[in-house]
Design a protein around this motif. Structure first.
Motif, PDB file in Angstrom:
ATOM      1  N   GLY A  95      16.459 -13.610 -43.943  1.00 22.53           N
ATOM      2  CA  GLY A  95      15.179 -14.335 -44.452  1.00 22.53           C
ATOM      3  C   GLY A  95      13.999 -13.576 -45.014  1.00 22.53           C
ATOM      4  O   GLY A  95      13.134 -13.879 -45.317  1.00 22.53           O
ATOM      5  N   ALA A  96      14.231 -12.032 -44.844  1.00 20.93           N
ATOM      6  CA  ALA A  96      13.268 -11.318 -45.606  1.00 20.93           C
ATOM      7  C   ALA A  96      13.158 -11.386 -47.121  1.00 20.93           C
ATOM      8  O   ALA A  96      14.337 -11.547 -47.698  1.00 20.93           O
ATOM      9  N   THR A  97      12.002 -11.389 -47.676  1.00 13.26           N
ATOM     10  CA  THR A  97      11.909 -11.660 -48.996  1.00 13.26           C
ATOM     11  C   THR A  97      12.093 -10.356 -49.888  1.00 13.26           C
ATOM     12  O   THR A  97      12.690 -10.421 -51.120  1.00 13.26           O
ATOM     13  N   ASN A  98      11.719  -9.408 -49.278  1.00 11.20           N
ATOM     14  CA  ASN A  98      11.988  -7.990 -49.916  1.00 11.20           C
ATOM     15  C   ASN A  98      12.000  -6.970 -48.886  1.00 11.20           C
ATOM     16  O   ASN A  98      11.713  -7.171 -47.612  1.00 11.20           O
ATOM     17  N   TYR A  99      12.274  -5.774 -49.338  1.00 10.25           N
ATOM     18  CA  TYR A  99      12.402  -4.672 -48.297  1.00 10.25           C
ATOM     19  C   TYR A  99      11.933  -3.251 -48.835  1.00 10.25           C
ATOM     20  O   TYR A  99      12.133  -2.868 -50.025  1.00 10.25           O
ATOM     21  N   ILE A 100      11.120  -2.458 -47.885  1.00  8.27           N
ATOM     22  CA  ILE A 100      10.727  -1.424 -48.583  1.00  8.27           C
ATOM     23  C   ILE A 100      11.036  -0.469 -47.424  1.00  8.27           C
ATOM     24  O   ILE A 100      10.830  -0.508 -46.266  1.00  8.27           O
ATOM     25  N   VAL A 101      11.347   0.825 -48.135  1.00  6.91           N
ATOM     26  CA  VAL A 101      11.791   1.875 -46.822  1.00  6.91           C
ATOM     27  C   VAL A 101      10.624   2.856 -47.013  1.00  6.91           C
ATOM     28  O   VAL A 101      10.058   3.402 -47.990  1.00  6.91           O
ATOM     29  N   LYS A 102      10.200   3.303 -45.479  1.00 13.13           N
ATOM     30  CA  LYS A 102       9.290   4.309 -45.453  1.00 13.13           C
ATOM     31  C   LYS A 102       9.810   5.550 -45.445  1.00 13.13           C
ATOM     32  O   LYS A 102      11.150   5.671 -45.142  1.00 13.13           O
ATOM     33  N   PRO A 103       9.193   6.638 -46.041  1.00 16.64           N
ATOM     34  CA  PRO A 103       7.761   6.665 -46.465  1.00 16.64           C
ATOM     35  C   PRO A 103       7.806   5.848 -48.130  1.00 16.64           C
ATOM     36  O   PRO A 103       8.934   6.003 -48.761  1.00 16.64           O
ATOM     37  N   PHE A 104       6.729   5.472 -48.520  1.00 15.35           N
ATOM     38  CA  PHE A 104       6.844   4.827 -49.845  1.00 15.35           C
ATOM     39  C   PHE A 104       5.546   5.312 -50.441  1.00 15.35           C
ATOM     40  O   PHE A 104       4.628   5.709 -49.869  1.00 15.35           O
ATOM     41  N   GLU A 105       5.421   4.987 -51.714  1.00 13.00           N
ATOM     42  CA  GLU A 105       4.188   5.355 -52.580  1.00 13.00           C
ATOM     43  C   GLU A 105       3.422   4.063 -52.434  1.00 13.00           C
ATOM     44  O   GLU A 105       3.916   2.995 -52.642  1.00 13.00           O
ATOM     45  N   PRO A 106       1.950   4.440 -52.228  1.00 13.51           N
ATOM     46  CA  PRO A 106       1.191   3.034 -52.032  1.00 13.51           C
ATOM     47  C   PRO A 106       1.275   2.062 -53.304  1.00 13.51           C
ATOM     48  O   PRO A 106       1.497   0.711 -53.218  1.00 13.51           O
ATOM     49  N   SER A 107       1.527   2.626 -54.642  1.00 12.08           N
ATOM     50  CA  SER A 107       1.731   1.786 -55.741  1.00 12.08           C
ATOM     51  C   SER A 107       2.943   0.880 -55.749  1.00 12.08           C
ATOM     52  O   SER A 107       3.051  -0.162 -56.194  1.00 12.08           O
ATOM     53  N   THR A 108       4.011   1.258 -54.810  1.00  9.61           N
ATOM     54  CA  THR A 108       5.202   0.526 -54.796  1.00  9.61           C
ATOM     55  C   THR A 108       4.973  -0.564 -53.923  1.00  9.61           C
ATOM     56  O   THR A 108       5.392  -1.734 -54.403  1.00  9.61           O
ATOM     57  N   ILE A 109       4.327  -0.524 -52.874  1.00  7.11           N
ATOM     58  CA  ILE A 109       4.034  -1.446 -51.855  1.00  7.11           C
ATOM     59  C   ILE A 109       3.321  -2.575 -52.597  1.00  7.11           C
ATOM     60  O   ILE A 109       3.393  -3.723 -52.517  1.00  7.11           O
ATOM     61  N   VAL A 110       1.904  -2.169 -53.151  1.00  5.68           N
ATOM     62  CA  VAL A 110       1.130  -3.065 -53.780  1.00  5.68           C
ATOM     63  C   VAL A 110       2.021  -3.983 -54.901  1.00  5.68           C
ATOM     64  O   VAL A 110       1.734  -5.090 -55.117  1.00  5.68           O
ATOM     65  N   ALA A 111       2.877  -3.220 -55.688  1.00  5.17           N
ATOM     66  CA  ALA A 111       3.775  -3.972 -56.573  1.00  5.17           C
ATOM     67  C   ALA A 111       4.508  -4.974 -55.971  1.00  5.17           C
ATOM     68  O   ALA A 111       4.731  -6.227 -56.572  1.00  5.17           O
TER      69      ALA A 111
END
Length: 118
Positions: A95-111
């Motif tokens: 049920g996750a809507t999206n997925y971000i792998v650490k480490p990440f760029e702050p702009s990536t998570i904002v987007a």
């Protein structure tokens, strides 16, 4: 907009809150593990959840499943070091809507935040 940031690292919670602020979300609650996240969702309504995978007491993936089992439909973005394709697929199926792998760029998570809230 109200968000819940779930991570056992206080530093990572601060980084994620900064990203939420950049996305104009300033009403933020924090949880340090999956059980705290489930309890918070039972207690309050959220427009967005940012969830780590590896935490004490209850894993993020298990908290994700419990939150979805409660009938909650808000976007949940997994923010984790778990980068294997099988983990991403497992999270999306849970049920996750999206997925971000650490480490990440702050702009990536904002987007990603702005994208799931459209």
């Amino acid at each position: 907009m109200k968000a819940l940031v779930v991570d056992d690292s206080a530093v990572m919670r601060k980084v994620l809150i900064g990203a939420l602020t950049r996305a104009d979300i300033t009403d933020v609650e924090q949880a340090a593990d999956g059980q705290e996240a489930v309890d918070a969702v039972k207690r309050s309504e959220f427009d967005l959840v940012l969830m780590d995978w590896n935490m004490p007491n209850m894993l993020g993936i298990d908290a994700l499943r419990e939150i979805r089992a409660l009938g909650k439909t808000m976007p949940i973005i997994m923010v984790t070091t778990e980068a294997e394709k099988s983990r991403v697929v497992e999270a999306i199926k849970a049920g996750a809507t999206n997925y971000i792998v650490k480490p990440f760029e702050p702009s990536t998570i904002v987007a990603k935040i702005q994208d799931v809230l459209k």
